[in-house]
Every structure is written in structure tokens, then in C-alpha cells.
Write an enzyme that holds these catalytic residues in place. Structure first.
Site, PDB file in Angstrom:
ATOM      1  N   ALA A 280      78.700  72.572  58.624  1.00 25.00           N
ATOM      2  CA  ALA A 280      79.846  71.799  58.966  1.00 25.00           C
ATOM      3  C   ALA A 280      80.961  72.996  59.049  1.00 25.00           C
ATOM      4  O   ALA A 280      81.078  73.725  58.097  1.00 25.00           O
ATOM      5  CB  ALA A 280      80.070  70.847  58.340  1.00 25.00           C
ATOM      6  N   PRO A 281      81.904  72.856  59.842  1.00 18.23           N
ATOM      7  CA  PRO A 281      83.163  73.608  59.763  1.00 18.23           C
ATOM      8  C   PRO A 281      83.915  73.530  58.588  1.00 18.23           C
ATOM      9  O   PRO A 281      83.920  72.077  58.041  1.00 18.23           O
ATOM     10  CB  PRO A 281      83.956  73.354  60.929  1.00 18.23           C
ATOM     11  N   GLY A 282      84.594  74.495  58.003  1.00 19.83           N
ATOM     12  CA  GLY A 282      85.444  74.322  56.925  1.00 19.83           C
ATOM     13  C   GLY A 282      85.025  75.160  55.746  1.00 19.83           C
ATOM     14  O   GLY A 282      83.998  75.935  55.762  1.00 19.83           O
TER      15      GLY A 282
ATOM     16  N   GLY B  18      81.574  74.287  50.450  1.00 23.66           N
ATOM     17  CA  GLY B  18      81.687  73.378  49.158  1.00 23.66           C
ATOM     18  C   GLY B  18      80.949  73.995  48.049  1.00 23.66           C
ATOM     19  O   GLY B  18      80.114  74.818  48.110  1.00 23.66           O
ATOM     20  N   MET B  19      81.244  73.645  46.647  1.00 23.56           N
ATOM     21  CA  MET B  19      80.759  74.360  45.612  1.00 23.56           C
ATOM     22  C   MET B  19      79.574  73.314  45.133  1.00 23.56           C
ATOM     23  O   MET B  19      78.749  73.669  44.262  1.00 23.56           O
ATOM     24  CB  MET B  19      81.572  74.604  44.557  1.00 23.56           C
TER      25      MET B  19
ATOM     26  N   LYS C  40      75.266  65.323  54.166  1.00 22.27           N
ATOM     27  CA  LYS C  40      75.782  66.148  52.577  1.00 22.27           C
ATOM     28  C   LYS C  40      74.764  65.920  51.777  1.00 22.27           C
ATOM     29  O   LYS C  40      74.118  64.938  51.315  1.00 22.27           O
ATOM     30  CB  LYS C  40      77.102  65.738  52.210  1.00 22.27           C
TER      31      LYS C  40
ATOM     32  N   ASP D 106      83.724  56.029  53.620  1.00 22.02           N
ATOM     33  CA  ASP D 106      82.272  55.278  53.284  1.00 22.02           C
ATOM     34  C   ASP D 106      81.119  56.483  53.441  1.00 22.02           C
ATOM     35  O   ASP D 106      81.208  57.184  54.386  1.00 22.02           O
ATOM     36  CB  ASP D 106      82.381  54.106  53.912  1.00 22.02           C
TER      37      ASP D 106
END
EC number: 2.7.11.5
Length: 578
Positions: A315-317, A320-321, A336, A371
Site C-alpha cells: 500500500a502507498p505511504g 509501518g513498523m 493488514k 472499522d
């Protein structure tokens, strides 16, 4: 396994679902009394209780089935016959669609989410499409302006089941007529009429009248949020008549409505006309049928996958850690997966992350937390996965992946609505759009805090922007209750050298938060800093956060509005309502 047990097992599952949905309706039916008594803490508890009902009843049925079968293992043919008998019970059953999802849940609990095939489960419904399109009895009542709109609205409000007095019913009716006249024009309004749902939709501290405004040029939503004053008198706070406004009210970042729906498929079908942008899954989610919404969400995913030639990509962005996030470019969801190992600064376990996501599921999301649907043993075809993503999955989440040759199975993941990451949005916009985004971000922080949620990591990358321009939080691994945080001022330096030191000159304990530090990363961009200081400087003050904590500890429940303050009648037309 003795023959003849198949029908007994099918009947046991359906009876278990009957018990679950009966309790669901029982909790829902208490919404009016909770609203009238202004028992807002009971409202919050009822919301949590209703969410727990489904899994509780699945567990009860699983135990019954283990008793019936004496714990013996079942072969594939036996399971197929159980499903066949269950399917035969559904043609005359009013809540057939959710009963299918309940069957799926029982199966998954019994077999640890393994062998999830269309032969064994209701991946798609067994019932004809017409059953979803047929409304067996009226869900709404029509009101025509034979004697004018004032008389029409007086009849509508007088028909409501609420037993509290009105603060000023005539005033509210005049406000509604004024709004409708400004929106439609006098001539169109005179040729329009209302269709109003028989049941009120309860959420937070409001009872929503939901209807359709049927005009010569088409059908519009007609939504009235009914609140009460501190003296227990009813008033209408605004009138919403656009599909965009209705979409926000029924949005994926809000708590589920409490609306009495013995025939949920019929209610979903009735709502579809005024919420054309909502998928079937989102409509079921909005009325509290979240487990069936998960089924519908998965069906929407399968239908999309069958009709596209895309591959999953990261996903763009900013990566995450804690979570590895991927998506299909044209699909409006993200997937996710909790990583096997977190970045060193993330001192937490996977169990903690899952607990945070469950907290969000059960808490009042106030329109500011997305959600999610939780899946186990999620199967992906390798041909649908880009080489770069496959490499990343094996690098970051190998312990959660089983290789089946042409497929992989991901042991656990979440599916969530895709948004534009706020940090990317802020890079792309300027002028009024930039100002609106910063205002929205600050409002999101305030509303989360007022609902007893502290986001933990407040960086822009952890928030997304919806298609309606709302800012929503979606990174939950550091989330906690406001009442668990110790907000502190940074002590003054003892010596000039203290400010140059690499380590702080003051002690920091777990749970300590220093609001002054927010300024360093929220105002670093010279385009953003002045806007933030203008609109949200109080977020940098410890006393602001402590005052909120005190209100929460005193039991105060804040009002939550699914629309802008400027849309409230008290702002539009000048009279303070309380």
C-alpha cells in the site's frame, strides 16, 4: 457417524442463530429506554454487549455439536450433508442471509478456519437474488403535504415513540421547513413528500429519524438527529438531505446503529436508495450486523478479484513498523498483517496489537477510527501477488504464511477501508484544502480524546483522508484510554547544557506524555505550522489534556455529531438550543 444426525446438527445451528439474533434484538430494543433515561454509559455498555453476543452464541452451538457427535471427527461427506440440510431450512426462514454467515462461523470455530471451500461454506448465498430484493412488509410510512409541510412534519414528529416532552416542536418544524425551502425551492417542496422509517436509529446520544424525501427530480435522504437538553427535552439539531451527508452519518468510522430490524435484508434494501455509494457490507455494518457484513465484504472482494487483472502491491505511504499493509490498486480496501518482528522502538507483542484492534471494534469510534474485519487462514493465489510484495511478505511475515504451491495462506489479517494517508494528502494540497485537512486532523484528535481514546502515535502517516475529506485514525498499536495517560509539562532545564544533551534531564516513566513535544513533528512543515498554531495550539498544552481527563473521570459523555458544527440549527438560525 450415525446417519440422521445431519438434520439434527443443521437444526441445532439454526436454533443457535435464532437465540443469538433474539438476544441481538432484545439488546437493540432497549435503545429507546436508554435514550429517554439519558443513560449514556448504559448506551456504551449495550454496544459492547451486542458485539459480544455473536461469538458467545457460536461458542454455545459448537459445544452442543460436540456433545451431539460425542467429539467424534466428521468426514467431508457428512459435512456436505449437514450443509445440504441447513440449506433446505432456509427458503422459509426470514433472516436467511445472516443464518448462512452464522453457519460459516460455527464451521470455522469447529475446524480452526481450515478447508474453507464453497462446498463446505456459504461463500456465496444459497438463496435466489429476488429474496434480497423483496420487502415482505412495509418498513416505512408515507406522509403527504395535503395541508402543507407544517402539518406534515407535525404528524411525523407526533408519530414518534419517544415519551419525552419537546423543547419547542414548532420552532424545530420551522427550521426544517426553512432548510427544505432553501434546498429545494418552494415549488419543488410543495410537490414533494416524505417516507419515514418505522424505527428510529439510535447511536451515542442521538435518536435519528431516517427517511426519504421524494421530490419531482428524485429521492433524497431525510435525516433528523434528535437530541435532548440537560432538562430532558427533545430537540432536532439539524436536517440532512444530501447523499454525501447521509454517507458520513452511516460511515465506516462510526459505531453501529441500534435499530430494531427483525428483517435486516429488507432494511438494507430500503436504505440502499438513499445511500447509493454504500456497499451491501457497509449497510449491514451500519445496522450492527457486523459478522454478516464481514461475509458480504469477502464476497465483494471475490467478485472484484474475478473481474480484474491486478496484482496485490504494498500500500502507498510510509511503511509501518508493526503492520505490513498491501492492497489491490483498484479495490477500496487494504489488507493488514502483523509483522513477525517489530521495529526496536515498538516494545509490544502481537497479542497486544490484536487487543488494540478489538478495543477499537468495541469502543465508540466517533467517526474517527476505521472499522476492520478480522480474518484467519486467508488464502491468496500467488498469481495475484506482485513479486515485490511476495518478497516483502516472506521477509516480514513468514511465520504467518503457509505455502501451498500455487497459493499462500496468511494465518491472520485485517481488512480495512482504504484511505489516502494524511501525510501524502498534505503534500498534494494547498490553500483551503490544506486548511480543511489541518482543521479535520485537530478535530479528529479532540473527538478521540473526548471519547477516552488517546492515539499514542499522532504522526500524520497514521491518519487517512476519506472520499468526503474527513480525517480518520487507522494505526492502533499504541492506542490507549485517555485515563491511562500521565500528561506532564517538561521541567525547565537545570543548566543551559541540558537543552543540548542527547538524553532528557528529567525522568520519563511508562505512560508519560509531554504535549509540548507534539509541536516538534506536527509543526515542522512551514506550510502547516502556522495553521496548526492558529487552530489547535491548545493541543500543545498539558492543562487541555488534563481537563479532558477530569471530564471523563467525572462520567461526562461528550456529544458526537456526524456533521459540521455550522450545520446545526442553533448555528444556522441563531437560537441556542440549550
Amino acid at each position: 457417524m450415525p446417519r440422521g444426525l445431519e438434520l439434527l446438527i443443521a437444526q441445532t445451528i439454526l436454533q443457535g442463530f435464532d437465540a443469538q439474533y433474539g438476544r441481538f434484538l432484545e439488546v437493540t430494543s432497549g435503545a429507546q429506554q436508554r435514550f429517554e433515561q439519558a443513560d449514556w454509559h448504559a448506551v456504551q455498555q449495550a454496544m459492547k454487549n451486542r458485539i459480544h453476543l455473536y461469538d458467545h452464541h457460536v461458542g454455545l452451538v459448537v459445544e452442543q455439536l460436540r456433545c451431539i457427535t460425542n467429539g467424534q471427527s466428521t468426514d467431508a461427506e457428512f459435512l456436505l450433508r449437514v450443509k445440504e440440510h441447513y440449506t433446505r431450512l432456509l427458503p422459509d426462514y426470514p433472516r436467511f442471509e445472516i443464518a448462512e454467515s452464522f453457519f460459516n462461523s460455527v464451521y470455522c470455530r469447529l475446524f480452526d478456519h481450515r478447508s474453507l471451500t464453497p462446498e463446505r461454506l456459504f461463500i456465496f448465498s444459497s438463496q435466489p437474488e429476488r429474496r434480497f430484493r423483496t420487502i415482505p412488509r412495509p418498513l416505512a410510512k408515507d406522509f403527504y403535504p395535503e395541508h402543507g409541510w407544517e402539518a406534515l412534519l407535525m404528524r411525523v414528529l407526533s408519530d414518534l415513540p419517544l415519551r419525552l416532552p419537546w423543547q419547542n416542536k414548532s420552532r424545530d418544524i420551522n427550521y426544517i421547513i426553512r432548510h427544505l425551502t432553501e434546498t429545494l425551492g418552494p415549488e419543488n417542496l410543495s410537490e414533494s413528500h416524505l417516507q419515514v422509517a418505522n424505527e428510529l436509529f439510535y447511536r451515542n446520544k442521538a435518536a435519528w429519524l431516517v427517511g426519504k424525501l421524494i421530490t419531482p427530480s428524485g429521492t433524497l435522504p431525510f435525516l433528523l438527529p434528535i437530541h435532548q437538553t440537560d432538562d430532558g427535552e427533545l430537540f432536532i439539531d439539524t436536517c440532512l438531505t444530501t447523499t454525501a451527508e447521509a454517507s458520513i452519518v452511516f460511515g465506516f468510522a462510526r459505531s453501529y446503529f441500534m435499530v430494531y430490524a427483525p428483517l435486516p435484508a429488507a432494511l438494507v434494501e430500503w436504505l440502499r436508495e438513499i445511500l447509493p455509494g454504500k456497499t451491501t457490507a457497509e449497510l449491514y455494518m451500519a445496522i450492527g450486523c457486523q459478522k454478516h457484513a464481514k461475509t458480504e465484504s469477502y464476497r465483494e472482494y471475490l467478485v472484484y478479484l474475478q473481474g480484474c487483472n491486478e496484482q496485490f502491491i504494498e500500500a502507498p505511504g510510509i511503511r509501518g513498523m508493526v503492520m505490513l499493509v498491501f492492497t489491490l490498486p483498484g479495490f477500496d480496501r487494504v489488507f493488514k498483517v502483523i509483522k513477525d518482528r517489530f521495529a526496536p522502538q515498538k516494545e509490544m507483542s502481537a497479542a497486544h496489537v490484536r487487543a488494540c484492534y478489538q478495543l477499537v471494534k468495541e469502543h465508540d469510534r466517533v467517526g474517527r477510527m476505521a472499522d476492520t474485519q478480522e480474518f484467519e487462514n486467508f488464502v491468496l493465489e500467488k498469481r495475484h501477488i506482485s513479486p515485490a510484495l511476495m518478497e516483502l511478505l516472506l521477509q516480514e511475515a513468514a511465520e504467518k504464511i503457509t505455502d501451498l504451491g500455487e497459493q499462500i495462506v496468511i494465518r491472520h489479517l485485517y481488512i480495512e477501508r482504504r484511505m489516502v494517508p494524511l501525510n501524502i494528502w498534505l503534500e498534494q494540497v494547498e490553500g483551503q484544502q490544506l486548511r480543511d485537512a489541518i482543521e479535520e486532523y485537530g478535530n479528529a484528535i479532540r473527538q478521540l480524546a473526548a471519547a477516552n481514546i488517546f492515539p499514542g502515535d499522532m504522526l500524520f502517516k497514521n491518519f487517512g483522508v476519506t472520499r468526503h475529506g474527513r480525517v480518520v485514525f487507522y494505526d492502533y498499536d499504541e492506542i490507549c484510554y485517555m485515563t491511562e495517560v500521565n500528561f506532564r509539562d517538561i521541567p525547565p532545564p537545570r543548566y543551559p547544557e541540558d537543552e543540548l544533551a542527547s538524553e532528557p534531564w528529567y525522568s520519563v516513566s511508562p505512560g508519560d506524555v509531554f504535549p509540548e513535544e507534539f509541536r516538534h513533528w506536527l509543526c515542522a512543515d512551514p506550510r502547516i505550522g502556522p495553521l496548526f498554531e492558529e487552530m489547535h495550539a491548545d493541543l500543545f498544552r498539558t492543562d487541555y489534556w488534563r481537563a479532558l481527563q477530569n471530564r471523563i473521570r467525572e462520567g461526562h459523555v461528550e456529544d458526537v455529531y456526524a456533521y459540521r458544527r455550522r450545520q446545526r440549527f442553533s448555528v444556522l438560525y441563531g437560537e441556542m438550543l440549550f
